[in-house]
Scaffold this motif. Structure first.
Motif, PDB file in Angstrom:
ATOM      1  N   TRP A 230     -26.695 -16.401  11.265  1.00 40.08           N
ATOM      2  CA  TRP A 230     -25.685 -17.391  10.936  1.00 40.08           C
ATOM      3  C   TRP A 230     -24.284 -16.800  10.986  1.00 40.08           C
ATOM      4  CZ3 TRP A 230     -22.711 -16.110   6.690  1.00 40.08           C
ATOM      5  CH2 TRP A 230     -23.210 -15.064   5.915  1.00 40.08           C
ATOM      6  N   THR A 231     -24.198 -15.491  10.814  1.00 38.53           N
ATOM      7  CA  THR A 231     -22.899 -14.870  10.562  1.00 38.53           C
ATOM      8  C   THR A 231     -21.848 -15.137  11.630  1.00 38.53           C
ATOM      9  OG1 THR A 231     -24.244 -13.136   9.629  1.00 38.53           O
ATOM     10  CG2 THR A 231     -21.892 -12.774   9.646  1.00 38.53           C
ATOM     11  N   PRO A 232     -22.107 -14.785  12.903  1.00 40.04           N
ATOM     12  CA  PRO A 232     -21.024 -14.965  13.886  1.00 40.04           C
ATOM     13  C   PRO A 232     -20.563 -16.412  13.973  1.00 40.04           C
ATOM     14  CG  PRO A 232     -22.879 -13.772  14.838  1.00 40.04           C
ATOM     15  CD  PRO A 232     -23.315 -14.218  13.492  1.00 40.04           C
ATOM     16  N   ASP A 233     -21.498 -17.348  13.937  1.00 33.39           N
ATOM     17  CA  ASP A 233     -21.122 -18.764  14.040  1.00 33.39           C
ATOM     18  C   ASP A 233     -20.299 -19.205  12.848  1.00 33.39           C
ATOM     19  OD1 ASP A 233     -22.639 -18.539  16.205  1.00 33.39           O
ATOM     20  OD2 ASP A 233     -24.033 -20.147  15.747  1.00 33.39           O
ATOM     21  N   ALA A 234     -20.791 -18.863  11.657  1.00 33.09           N
ATOM     22  CA  ALA A 234     -20.083 -19.300  10.459  1.00 33.09           C
ATOM     23  C   ALA A 234     -18.711 -18.647  10.384  1.00 33.09           C
ATOM     24  CB  ALA A 234     -20.899 -18.973   9.224  1.00 33.09           C
ATOM     25  N   TYR A 235     -18.639 -17.366  10.696  1.00 29.87           N
ATOM     26  CA  TYR A 235     -17.374 -16.650  10.613  1.00 29.87           C
ATOM     27  C   TYR A 235     -16.377 -17.174  11.636  1.00 29.87           C
ATOM     28  CZ  TYR A 235     -19.027 -12.940   7.469  1.00 29.87           C
ATOM     29  OH  TYR A 235     -19.491 -12.234   6.407  1.00 29.87           O
ATOM     30  N   GLU A 236     -16.902 -17.511  12.805  1.00 28.01           N
ATOM     31  CA  GLU A 236     -15.995 -17.953  13.856  1.00 28.01           C
ATOM     32  C   GLU A 236     -15.467 -19.348  13.566  1.00 28.01           C
ATOM     33  OE1 GLU A 236     -17.732 -18.075  17.712  1.00 28.01           O
ATOM     34  OE2 GLU A 236     -15.838 -18.542  18.694  1.00 28.01           O
ATOM     35  N   GLY A 237     -16.331 -20.214  13.042  1.00 34.06           N
ATOM     36  CA  GLY A 237     -15.936 -21.601  12.842  1.00 34.06           C
ATOM     37  C   GLY A 237     -15.100 -21.820  11.602  1.00 34.06           C
ATOM     38  N   ASN A 297     -13.814 -12.347  21.465  1.00 33.60           N
ATOM     39  CA  ASN A 297     -13.222 -13.130  20.392  1.00 33.60           C
ATOM     40  C   ASN A 297     -13.105 -12.254  19.152  1.00 33.60           C
ATOM     41  OD1 ASN A 297     -13.192 -14.742  17.971  1.00 33.60           O
ATOM     42  ND2 ASN A 297     -13.534 -16.509  19.290  1.00 33.60           N
ATOM     43  N   LEU A 298     -11.890 -12.166  18.653  1.00 34.02           N
ATOM     44  CA  LEU A 298     -11.618 -11.240  17.558  1.00 34.02           C
ATOM     45  C   LEU A 298     -12.442 -11.563  16.313  1.00 34.02           C
ATOM     46  CD1 LEU A 298      -9.809  -8.858  17.208  1.00 34.02           C
ATOM     47  CD2 LEU A 298      -7.994 -10.359  16.448  1.00 34.02           C
ATOM     48  N   LYS A 299     -12.526 -12.853  15.991  1.00 29.26           N
ATOM     49  CA  LYS A 299     -13.271 -13.236  14.788  1.00 29.26           C
ATOM     50  C   LYS A 299     -14.755 -12.927  14.933  1.00 29.26           C
ATOM     51  CE  LYS A 299     -12.099 -17.216  12.494  1.00 29.26           C
ATOM     52  NZ  LYS A 299     -11.676 -18.633  12.476  1.00 29.26           N
ATOM     53  N   ARG A 300     -15.253 -13.175  16.117  1.00 35.60           N
ATOM     54  CA  ARG A 300     -16.669 -12.885  16.359  1.00 35.60           C
ATOM     55  C   ARG A 300     -16.923 -11.385  16.315  1.00 35.60           C
ATOM     56  NH1 ARG A 300     -19.998 -16.894  17.661  1.00 35.60           N
ATOM     57  NH2 ARG A 300     -21.954 -16.019  18.371  1.00 35.60           N
ATOM     58  N   MET A 301     -15.984 -10.628  16.890  1.00 36.04           N
ATOM     59  CA  MET A 301     -16.125  -9.179  16.864  1.00 36.04           C
ATOM     60  C   MET A 301     -16.150  -8.673  15.428  1.00 36.04           C
ATOM     61  SD  MET A 301     -13.545  -6.361  18.306  1.00 36.04           S
ATOM     62  CE  MET A 301     -13.010  -5.842  16.707  1.00 36.04           C
TER      63      MET A 301
END
Lengths: 483, 638
Positions: A230-237, A297-301
């Motif tokens: 869930w992490t990358p999706d939640a963090y990015e959105g 993508n910085l947030k995803r990274m």
């Protein structure tokens, strides 16, 4: 005459201050205010300050409240202060961000306070039921915060996914709690430990399964592989400031609960947990770092990077004992600060409602905005574990504890991972200083509170690297409460 | 004598950095130059003062520790920010500040027309700070701070002209390859602190003999890990590939960081930890063999390079190999001696090359030089001194130090290492004089345009060349052989490396054999020189004939044994592919799928329920469950 309830009101102070603040903010919504009003942030800051002041007033004493379900000890004090600090910095970073994103509602801050209260409860719980209570309070508030940009599809999607999976993970946790209760007849951590001490029940499958499912539930919250999807999706959105807040706070809260559970209630289960934790730690570091390598993508990274950092903390948890626990606590504090700072800078990028988050958006900022670029560089170096930043001290201390506990292969994996991780942190620096922007360099929004927030994080990231002594001492004191 | 104020030596360049940041462009070019050079010059003055104070003390008291503050205290482990002045660090600070100062002065001329003048000196001063911290640290942890600091500055300075993609790439490569070394260094430190409980030199070295079994596995592994760190920083096999690429940086940077100072940090560290290495004979053997192998290997590559700076880069790798060779055979003093003389003549070679490049409007290819001796008389004269020095002809500096290394190898019974070193000496003399002949002698092959602008460099560049030339000539005299009880340099280092130092474990050689060794090494050097003159001046067709005779060998050398390509295929690409696979798996198959799915659904109907059933979030949940099941299975098996 004995008082009606025997309660230390100061120890309970953070709970009162934060829930009071949250309710006040909800009520404030009925009083119209301008779109650019700062009252929400001010009320939130005031409650956080009050909460921290209350707990600081009684930081020397140890108290058990509500029939021992809630303890006030050095561990609680440390984490309460940490959570208040994280939340306060998040408020500063959000101050103008929410105005810019048109989500400046008092609920935003109310939810932030509620989530913080949940985290505090998690770290102070001496009972599985209260741990669960705190976790749900934190999670429910976070689900809403992740989806707070209602008009944005990604934000909705992220919240939905986070919620569905979070509910799923809560199911695991609750089922695990039920099994532990079934096996030991109590949900109270100390009584559980007393029951298990020297008991032949240690290999009871009910107990083992219960412990394991609790581990899955908490593993989800700290984003450990394989419960990290869930992490990358939640963090990015999520709105960037929320991402920063949850990447620091939720992770620290999950680990606080895990540490208390592992050290107070189930120290005898260590032997059977260890191989599992070792595998999870190695996987978490490796998957996090290797996947982060190619993110644009910085947030995803940073999301993948935060997964990897959970792995480093797990190394400390595996090391166990006084040193290991102190290392974990120490690392969590440092990680929170540097990660918040990094996300804070990302939140500063862009003008109005646009949100440039690609690595290439950073091109040329090194010269257009040297101070911002310098700060981001320091955060990246710290995340990568380069001395003399705090990130290095954190890693050094974690790995040292693990070596002393004899976890040599895990340390080798960890150090190897931190070598790999440099590669993607460096990409940020390269983009800042060594690339030409395609058009105009990205605009940077002006926000004095956010700048204060970033400067505080930066100063601590450097200070704890140059003078790690004080924080280390606090971390060591904090875990004494658990032993 | 009062306290030597050690902290001020690294603090001065740091202060210059802070001041430059504060004042910004208001400082102007002159101000920037004065500030940067002044800070380093003052550092040098303080270093001299400190060294004199040290020399004034009786021999057994030549170790001064200055604690700045308590860094951390964890249980029984503590570390301070503290500086140590002893004969070894005294040599290092003198070399670093002295050569550093000359290079700073040179840079004011060399970089005069660069738009990023201030940024350049900012990085350069920052480097000086980190390097001085490294050599003055009194514990390994603080040394590591400097270690990473110099790495960072090196990265910034290699990529200084970042608009050149190759420069940015080279900077990144240097940083990453160095991190592989740091991986070893960190693990080595962790091992040491676990067994001995300290990283402070005194405590560490005195605890080590009790904590470790001499020759045991633990100390061998720990020292080998430290040495892995050294191979990264000092560009030895297998981590040398970054140094030739680092030549993308401005030439003064190559001189300061990639020849005279930073790359010698590995040698310094091994010498500093000599008492640990002496507990692990196997590690010492490894150091000697890696050093010798690198010395020879890099020298062969140097034979066929045409870029003037790349020849010098491989030469640096090769010379660093000699220093490790010295450490490996137990001649630590000789290693440090060579470190010092090498700093003189290699800095001079790089600065001279810079002067040539400057004069030829940025031409670096030896094939487009030639006959510059008359046009650039000062550069030519000083370069010639340096070339003779590195070739090892007496009485120039390089002769004494290189001879002492070969002597050490022979006396300690490492005949193989000695032979490799001798062969390397022939090659060194050859490729260095090849460079000299191609650049300065023969007919001019300079392009018309460059010929037009040809000019000797300004005094700010020539004066440092001149000073370095004098040092390259006389710098070795402090180590004249055949002196009772060792030469002055050796005696100076005695408190650090122990009585008898370099020769403690060595068989004393009879004066006749010693003379013989000297003669052999001088003859070797002369052989190389004569051959270079023949092949590139008297009979240029000889070089061509050789090339045509063994095309495969030539190709192999030109392509540097295809090591870069090999590493790419074996390490870089697999990692890249792994990341891509993990990424594609999540981002493209699952995440993008989910995003598209969600987008579609929001346009459509029955959001909540369908979302749960699209399979995307379901997939996540499935993985969560699978993870839990895997854990359960693990337990059930128990």
């Amino acid at each position: 005459m004995t008082p009606l309830i025997d309660v230390d009101w100061w120890a309970l102070g953070p709970g009162l201050a934060l829930s009071g603040g949250a309710m006040l903010l909800m009520l404030l919504e009925f009083v119209p205010a301008g779109r650019n009003s700062s009252r929400g942030a001010l009320v939130a800051l005031a409650s956080l300050l009050a909460a921290a002041a209350c707990v600081w007033r009684v930081h020397e004493v140890k108290r058990a409240l509500f029939d021992g379900m809630f303890v006030h000890d050095t561990f609680t004090v440390f984490f309460t202060l940490l959570f208040c600090g994280i939340a306060a910095l998040s408020v500063l970073l959000s101050w103008d961000y929410v105005k810019r994103m048109r989500i400046n509602q008092a609920e935003y801050y109310a939810l932030l306070l509620a989530a913080t209260l949940g985290m505090i409860v998690m770290s102070a719980s001496n009972d599985l039921i209260t741990i669960f209570l705190g976790l749900e309070l934190m999670s429910l508030a976070l689900y809403v915060l992740v989806g707070f940009r209602r008009s944005r599809l990604e934000s909705n999607e992220a919240a939905m996914k986070y919620f569905l999976l979070g509910a799923f993970a809560s199911g695991f946790l609750l089922y695990g709690i039920a099994l532990l209760y079934g096996a030991t007849g109590t949900t109270h951590l100390e009584r559980m430990a007393a029951f298990l001490a020297g008991s032949p029940l240690l290999s009871n499958p009910l107990l083992l399964m219960g412990g394991l499912l609790v581990l899955v539930g908490l593993g989800f919250k700290v984003a450990a592989v394989p419960f990290h999807m869930w992490t990358p999706d939640a963090y990015e959105g999520a709105p960037t400031t929320v991402t920063g807040y949850m990447s620091a706070g939720a992770k620290a809260a999950g680990f606080a609960a895990l540490l208390r559970l592992a050290l107070v209630a189930l120290p005898d289960l260590q032997a059977s947990w260890k191989p599992v934790l070792i595998a999870i730690a190695a996987l978490t570091m490796t998957v996090g770092n290797v996947t982060a390598l190619l993110q644009t993508n910085l947030k995803r990274m940073l999301a993948y990077s935060s997964i990897a950092h959970a792995g480093y903390v797990l190394v400390a948890v595996v090391a166990g004992g006084n040193e290991g626990a102190a290392a974990a606590v120490f690392y969590l504090a440092i990680y929170s600060l540097m990660n918040l700072g990094a996300f804070g800078i990302v939140a500063l990028l862009g003008r109005d409602q646009d949100e440039p988050v690609l690595l290439s958006d950073l091109a040329g900022l090194g010269f257009k905005n040297p101070a911002l670029a310098f700060a981001l560089t320091i955060f990246m170096l710290s995340l990568g574990g380069i001395p003399p930043t705090a990130g290095f001290m954190g890693k050094f201390y974690v790995f040292r504890a693990a070596v002393q506990a004899g976890q040599i292969p895990l340390v080798i994996v960890g150090v190897l991972n931190s070598v790999v991780s440099i590669f993607y942190y460096l990409r940020v620096t390269v983009a800042l200083y060594m690339e030409e922007p395609a058009g105009e360099p990205t605009a940077v929004s002006r926000s004095i509170p956010a700048v204060i927030g970033v400067v505080v994080s930066l100063a601590l990231t450097l200070w704890w690297g140059l003078q790690a002594h004080a924080l280390l001492e606090q971390a060591q004191r904090s875990v004494l409460g658990l032993m | 004598m009062t306290l030597p104020l050690l902290w001020i030596i690294p603090a001065l360049p740091l202060g210059a950095v802070a001041l430059s940041l504060l004042l910004g462009d208001r400082l102007g070019r002159r101000g920037t130059a004065w500030l940067a050079c002044g800070a380093v010059g003052a550092s040098f003055a303080f270093a001299v003062r400190a060294a004199l104070a040290l020399a004034a003390r009786p021999e057994e008291g030549r170790s001064i520790t200055e604690v700045a503050y308590r860094w951390m205290q964890v249980g029984d482990f503590s570390a301070n920010v503290a500086f140590l002045l002893d004969p070894l660090s005294a040599v290092m600070i003198l070399v670093v500040t002295g050569v550093g100062f000359l290079i700073h002065v040179y840079s004011t001329g060399y970089m005069a027309h660069d738009p990023s003048f201030r940024r350049f000196f900012l990085y350069l001063n920052l480097f000086m700070f980190a390097m001085l911290t490294l050599v003055l640290a009194d514990n390994l942890l603080l040394l590591f701070v400097g270690w990473e600091g110099v790495g960072l500055c090196s990265y910034l300075l290699i990529g200084f002209w970042y608009t050149k993609p190759s420069a940015a790439e080279a900077g990144k490569k240097a940083f990453i390859v160095n991190r592989i070394g740091d991986f070893g260094f960190l693990l080595g430190m962790l091992a040491l602190v676990t067994w001995t409980g300290s990283l402070q030199y005194d405590a560490l070295f005195s605890a080590a003999p009790q904590a470790f079994v001499a020759g045991g596995i633990a100390i061998t592994v720990a020292t080998l890990l430290l040495f892995l760190g050294a191979t990264g920083k000092s560009a030895q096999i297998p981590l040398y590939t970054w140094l030739p690429d680092a030549m993308e940086g401005p030439t003064p940077v190559s001189a300061l960081i990639h020849a005279a100072t930073m790359v010698t940090a590995g040698v310094y560290m091994v010498a500093r930890c000599h008492s640990l290495f002496q507990l692990a004979p196997i590690s010492l053997e490894v150091v000697a063999v890696v050093g010798a192998a690198t010395a020879l290997f890099a020298a062969t590559i140097g034979l066929a390079q045409n870029d003037i700076k790349r020849v010098l880069a491989y030469s640096t790798i090769s010379q660093l190999g000699y220093m490790f060779m010295a450490c490996g055979v137990g001649a630590f003093g000789a290693g440090i001696f060579h470190l010092m003389t090498h700093a003189f003549f290699k800095a001079l070679l790089f600065l001279g090359a810079g002067s040539v490049i400057h004069a030829l409007s940025d031409e670096q290819d030896l094939r487009r030089m030639g006959g510059l001796a008359k046009k650039l008389p000062w550069t030519h004269a000083t370069m010639l001194v340096a070339t003779i020095a590195i070739a090892g002809i007496p009485p120039f500096a390089g002769f004494f130090s290189k001879d002492e290394i070969l002597h050490g190898a022979f006396a300690s019974g490492h005949y193989g290492v000695w032979a490799v070193g001798l062969l390397g000496a022939i090659l060194t003399a050859f490729y260095m004089f090849r460079l000299y002949v191609l650049a300065f002698r023969g007919g001019s092959r300079v392009s018309h345009e460059a010929e037009h602008h040809l000019h000797e460099s300004p005094p700010s560049m020539i004066v440092p060349l001149f000073v370095l030339a004098i040092l390259s000539l006389i710098g070795g005299w402090i180590g004249l052989p055949f002196q009772r009880g060792g030469h002055p340099f050796e005696r100076w280092l005695e408190p650090v490396f122990g009585a008898g130092g370099a020769h403690g474990t060595m068989r004393p050689l009879s004066p006749m054999i010693e003379w013989l060794l000297i003669e052999v090494s001088v003859v070797a050097a002369l052989l190389g020189i004569v051959f270079a003159f023949r092949a590139y001046l008297k009979d240029p067709s000889l070089a061509t004939r050789l090339r045509e005779r063994w095309p495969a060998v030539h190709r192999m050398l030109v392509h540097k044994y295809w090591v870069d390509e090999g590493l790419d295929a074996l390490v870089v690409m697999p990692l890249y592919r792994a990341s891509q696979r993990l990424w594609r798996f999540w981002d493209e198959k699952i995440v993008d799928g989910a995003v598209n799915g969600v987008g579609f659904l929001f346009e459509g109907f029955s959001v909540g329920l369908r979302l749960f059933q699209t399979g995307f979030v379901g997939t996540y949940a499935l993985f969560l469950t699978l993870g839990a099941v895997a854990l359960l299975l693990h337990f059930l098996r128990q």
